[in-house]
Design a protein around this motif. Sequence first.
Motif, PDB file in Angstrom:
ATOM      1  N   GLU A 140       2.663  17.608  -8.447  1.00 56.91           N
ATOM      2  CA  GLU A 140       1.969  16.509  -9.134  1.00 56.91           C
ATOM      3  C   GLU A 140       2.805  15.241  -9.124  1.00 56.91           C
ATOM      4  O   GLU A 140       2.292  14.138  -8.895  1.00 56.91           O
ATOM      5  N   ALA A 141       4.115  15.397  -9.362  1.00 50.24           N
ATOM      6  CA  ALA A 141       5.003  14.234  -9.329  1.00 50.24           C
ATOM      7  C   ALA A 141       5.059  13.633  -7.929  1.00 50.24           C
ATOM      8  O   ALA A 141       5.074  12.393  -7.757  1.00 50.24           O
ATOM      9  N   ALA A 142       5.071  14.511  -6.908  1.00 51.32           N
ATOM     10  CA  ALA A 142       5.094  14.018  -5.536  1.00 51.32           C
ATOM     11  C   ALA A 142       3.828  13.246  -5.209  1.00 51.32           C
ATOM     12  O   ALA A 142       3.852  12.208  -4.527  1.00 51.32           O
ATOM     13  N   GLN A 143       2.683  13.745  -5.696  1.00 51.29           N
ATOM     14  CA  GLN A 143       1.418  13.052  -5.458  1.00 51.29           C
ATOM     15  C   GLN A 143       1.400  11.686  -6.140  1.00 51.29           C
ATOM     16  O   GLN A 143       0.950  10.694  -5.568  1.00 51.29           O
ATOM     17  N   THR A 144       1.931  11.652  -7.363  1.00 49.92           N
ATOM     18  CA  THR A 144       1.976  10.367  -8.077  1.00 49.92           C
ATOM     19  C   THR A 144       2.898   9.392  -7.353  1.00 49.92           C
ATOM     20  O   THR A 144       2.587   8.191  -7.226  1.00 49.92           O
ATOM     21  N   ALA A 145       4.055   9.889  -6.877  1.00 54.00           N
ATOM     22  CA  ALA A 145       4.968   9.029  -6.116  1.00 54.00           C
ATOM     23  C   ALA A 145       4.284   8.492  -4.865  1.00 54.00           C
ATOM     24  O   ALA A 145       4.441   7.326  -4.500  1.00 54.00           O
ATOM     25  N   ALA A 146       3.504   9.352  -4.192  1.00 58.89           N
ATOM     26  CA  ALA A 146       2.786   8.903  -2.995  1.00 58.89           C
ATOM     27  C   ALA A 146       1.746   7.848  -3.340  1.00 58.89           C
ATOM     28  O   ALA A 146       1.524   6.897  -2.578  1.00 58.89           O
ATOM     29  N   ASP A 147       1.104   8.016  -4.494  1.00 64.43           N
ATOM     30  CA  ASP A 147       0.125   7.014  -4.927  1.00 64.43           C
ATOM     31  C   ASP A 147       0.797   5.657  -5.149  1.00 64.43           C
ATOM     32  O   ASP A 147       0.256   4.607  -4.774  1.00 64.43           O
ATOM     33  N   PHE A 148       1.974   5.701  -5.768  1.00 67.73           N
ATOM     34  CA  PHE A 148       2.711   4.458  -5.982  1.00 67.73           C
ATOM     35  C   PHE A 148       3.138   3.843  -4.649  1.00 67.73           C
ATOM     36  O   PHE A 148       3.087   2.617  -4.474  1.00 67.73           O
ATOM     37  N   ALA A 149       3.594   4.674  -3.705  1.00 72.03           N
ATOM     38  CA  ALA A 149       4.010   4.156  -2.397  1.00 72.03           C
ATOM     39  C   ALA A 149       2.838   3.498  -1.687  1.00 72.03           C
ATOM     40  O   ALA A 149       2.963   2.412  -1.091  1.00 72.03           O
ATOM     41  N   ARG A 150       1.689   4.132  -1.724  1.00 73.94           N
ATOM     42  CA  ARG A 150       0.497   3.582  -1.081  1.00 73.94           C
ATOM     43  C   ARG A 150       0.091   2.263  -1.753  1.00 73.94           C
ATOM     44  O   ARG A 150      -0.279   1.291  -1.084  1.00 73.94           O
ATOM     45  N   ALA A 151       0.167   2.221  -3.057  1.00 76.52           N
ATOM     46  CA  ALA A 151      -0.165   0.981  -3.774  1.00 76.52           C
ATOM     47  C   ALA A 151       0.819  -0.136  -3.420  1.00 76.52           C
ATOM     48  O   ALA A 151       0.429  -1.302  -3.253  1.00 76.52           O
ATOM     49  N   GLY A 152       2.121   0.224  -3.278  1.00 77.14           N
ATOM     50  CA  GLY A 152       3.116  -0.778  -2.900  1.00 77.14           C
ATOM     51  C   GLY A 152       2.824  -1.372  -1.536  1.00 77.14           C
ATOM     52  O   GLY A 152       2.918  -2.590  -1.341  1.00 77.14           O
ATOM     53  N   ARG A 153       2.459  -0.514  -0.565  1.00 79.76           N
ATOM     54  CA  ARG A 153       2.130  -1.008   0.771  1.00 79.76           C
ATOM     55  C   ARG A 153       0.883  -1.899   0.721  1.00 79.76           C
ATOM     56  O   ARG A 153       0.779  -2.892   1.452  1.00 79.76           O
ATOM     57  N   SER A 154      -0.060  -1.546  -0.134  1.00 86.18           N
ATOM     58  CA  SER A 154      -1.277  -2.345  -0.264  1.00 86.18           C
ATOM     59  C   SER A 154      -0.968  -3.739  -0.771  1.00 86.18           C
ATOM     60  O   SER A 154      -1.492  -4.745  -0.254  1.00 86.18           O
ATOM     61  N   TYR A 155      -0.076  -3.817  -1.760  1.00 81.13           N
ATOM     62  CA  TYR A 155       0.272  -5.140  -2.288  1.00 81.13           C
ATOM     63  C   TYR A 155       1.103  -5.934  -1.290  1.00 81.13           C
ATOM     64  O   TYR A 155       0.983  -7.165  -1.202  1.00 81.13           O
ATOM     65  N   ASP A 156       1.936  -5.259  -0.501  1.00 79.75           N
ATOM     66  CA  ASP A 156       2.667  -5.963   0.560  1.00 79.75           C
ATOM     67  C   ASP A 156       1.704  -6.560   1.575  1.00 79.75           C
ATOM     68  O   ASP A 156       1.898  -7.688   2.053  1.00 79.75           O
ATOM     69  N   LYS A 157       0.671  -5.805   1.917  1.00 85.54           N
ATOM     70  CA  LYS A 157      -0.318  -6.293   2.874  1.00 85.54           C
ATOM     71  C   LYS A 157      -1.034  -7.519   2.348  1.00 85.54           C
ATOM     72  O   LYS A 157      -1.292  -8.482   3.079  1.00 85.54           O
ATOM     73  N   ARG A 158      -1.361  -7.495   1.068  1.00 83.53           N
ATOM     74  CA  ARG A 158      -2.009  -8.663   0.469  1.00 83.53           C
ATOM     75  C   ARG A 158      -1.081  -9.875   0.514  1.00 83.53           C
ATOM     76  O   ARG A 158      -1.525 -11.010   0.728  1.00 83.53           O
ATOM     77  N   LEU A 159       0.216  -9.637   0.295  1.00 86.38           N
ATOM     78  CA  LEU A 159       1.179 -10.728   0.325  1.00 86.38           C
ATOM     79  C   LEU A 159       1.312 -11.319   1.718  1.00 86.38           C
ATOM     80  O   LEU A 159       1.466 -12.538   1.871  1.00 86.38           O
ATOM     81  N   ARG A 160       1.276 -10.464   2.742  1.00 85.53           N
ATOM     82  CA  ARG A 160       1.359 -10.976   4.113  1.00 85.53           C
ATOM     83  C   ARG A 160       0.184 -11.904   4.414  1.00 85.53           C
ATOM     84  O   ARG A 160       0.336 -12.924   5.081  1.00 85.53           O
ATOM     85  N   ALA A 161      -0.977 -11.546   3.930  1.00 86.17           N
ATOM     86  CA  ALA A 161      -2.149 -12.402   4.128  1.00 86.17           C
ATOM     87  C   ALA A 161      -2.025 -13.716   3.356  1.00 86.17           C
ATOM     88  O   ALA A 161      -2.516 -14.765   3.783  1.00 86.17           O
ATOM     89  N   LEU A 162      -1.346 -13.670   2.216  1.00 81.33           N
ATOM     90  CA  LEU A 162      -1.186 -14.855   1.372  1.00 81.33           C
ATOM     91  C   LEU A 162      -0.090 -15.779   1.873  1.00 81.33           C
ATOM     92  O   LEU A 162      -0.131 -16.988   1.644  1.00 81.33           O
ATOM     93  N   GLU A 163       0.871 -15.214   2.589  1.00 78.27           N
ATOM     94  CA  GLU A 163       2.051 -16.007   2.921  1.00 78.27           C
ATOM     95  C   GLU A 163       1.761 -17.145   3.884  1.00 78.27           C
ATOM     96  O   GLU A 163       2.448 -18.170   3.870  1.00 78.27           O
TER      97      GLU A 163
END
Length: 525
Positions: A140-163
Amino acid sequence: MRLPLRLPGSVSARARRRAQRGQAIVLGALSFLVLALMVTLSFNLAHALRQKMGLQQHSDALAYSMAVLEARSLNYYAVSNRGIAASYVAMNSLHAYMAAASVTGEMMRASEKNFKEFERIEYLRCACKGCYEHCLHAREAAQTAADFARAGRSYDKRLRALESSFNAAVRGVDVMVDNLHASQREAHTQTLQAIQDGRSQGLNHLAAETAPDVGALPGAVGGLNANEFNCAVDGMSCRGSVENASPEALARVMTEISNATRSGWPAARKAGGLEGGTRKPKYLHQDFLTELENIAKREYRVTSHEGTAKSVQDKGQVNAGGKQGGNQGTTVAAREEGTIQNTWRYHGLRSSNDYDAEVWSDANGGGHTPGGAHSGSHTFEGVNANALSGCARSGNCFMKFRANPSSDRDWGQPRVYSYLTRPLRVGDPRKAPWELNASARIQLTHGAQGTGSLTLAAQEGVALSKALVYYHRFGANGWREAPNLFSPYWRAKLHPISPDEAVEVLEAAGNTDASRLAKVPGVSL
């Protein structure tokens, strides 16, 4: 009949009376001639005085008008300098917003690290016999960590579009600074031309209306005006005043002003921006905070969070305190950082990890961390990167007042001189019959006495004037504020001229006789 005898050589009374009447006619004619000359001379004197007073009034008006042009230019420098400082403040705010947006992905990754720590601890406990539930918790902890990692990549992608928009905004603000300074230089150039020739920028209308026959402002006197005006601006070529400050010193002035005028949010975003039981940074977007809360199952709190943006010498100095020297503003940088703590809902475990994001712009194209959010370049030329003389279209320059410690130089406040000439006679007897002839000169011949001449009108009049461009802020203590080019309180007035100044102007105009007279002690100017 006796006839009266008339002795030889005797003159009768009637004859004597006739002789006396002839003398009266001659004396009367001479008296009328003298009277006519006196009337003619008075007409000439009145005309010359009128011409001379008009010349002096026009000279005063020209000196004052040129000083008004200078005062308006200096006030424009002050207003546009504020615009330049506001541009740097805007650039700081741009970087602050970008850093705040960039930290979202890093906060997700910091939570990912926390849950990976929970996963590691649960897997260690899973190894023991009969501890199968820890294995489930680890997954369960590993799944939550993966969810956070995926969310982090999503926000990075949004930032690349904004930059791309961010990069364009940085370039736009940098170009705006160049354009503001280019307008300052154009105003300076046009003002210099006007105070050099006394006719540009509408000053020719002044002569046309008040003294159409007045001579032009001598080029050397105009050169004195141009030098005075250049001496008021640090970085311009100047004779007789203090030396120019270095480009680094000029850069520090604008850097300190732009940093000091930042608003509170880009300057310092500290714990005051945290609220609620989970200590949310309230300026972050609510959708992000909701997502962070949902992934963490509400078990998180931001234990510290702060950010700042400023003009610095190096991006590593963004968190450093102010200092008296060394910061030339070569870089605009922003940093967002903090610590996020997650609580594992099993066994009361807690883990904390730091996060940070940096955005900076410099001559090398700038940079951005986290790297996954970075794209393109955002170049910043630096504050006053070039010497003012070589900063017409690039270099982020500005106009700074060059103070002078000497009262003889009016503390660096520019002076303006006017030297004008004007004919004091008409030169045409048909228009001015009192001048008698074109030269306004008569010759008299009186027997053995010889020949004499009389000039009825002076050939040319001269007028000398001085004006001062001075700084005075409104209010009771306005005189206490030193002159500067960040507040638009420059004014103009006519000002007494000293003997030394008069000698300098007269010699520049080529009037050596008047300059020698001005050197005589006690002679009124």
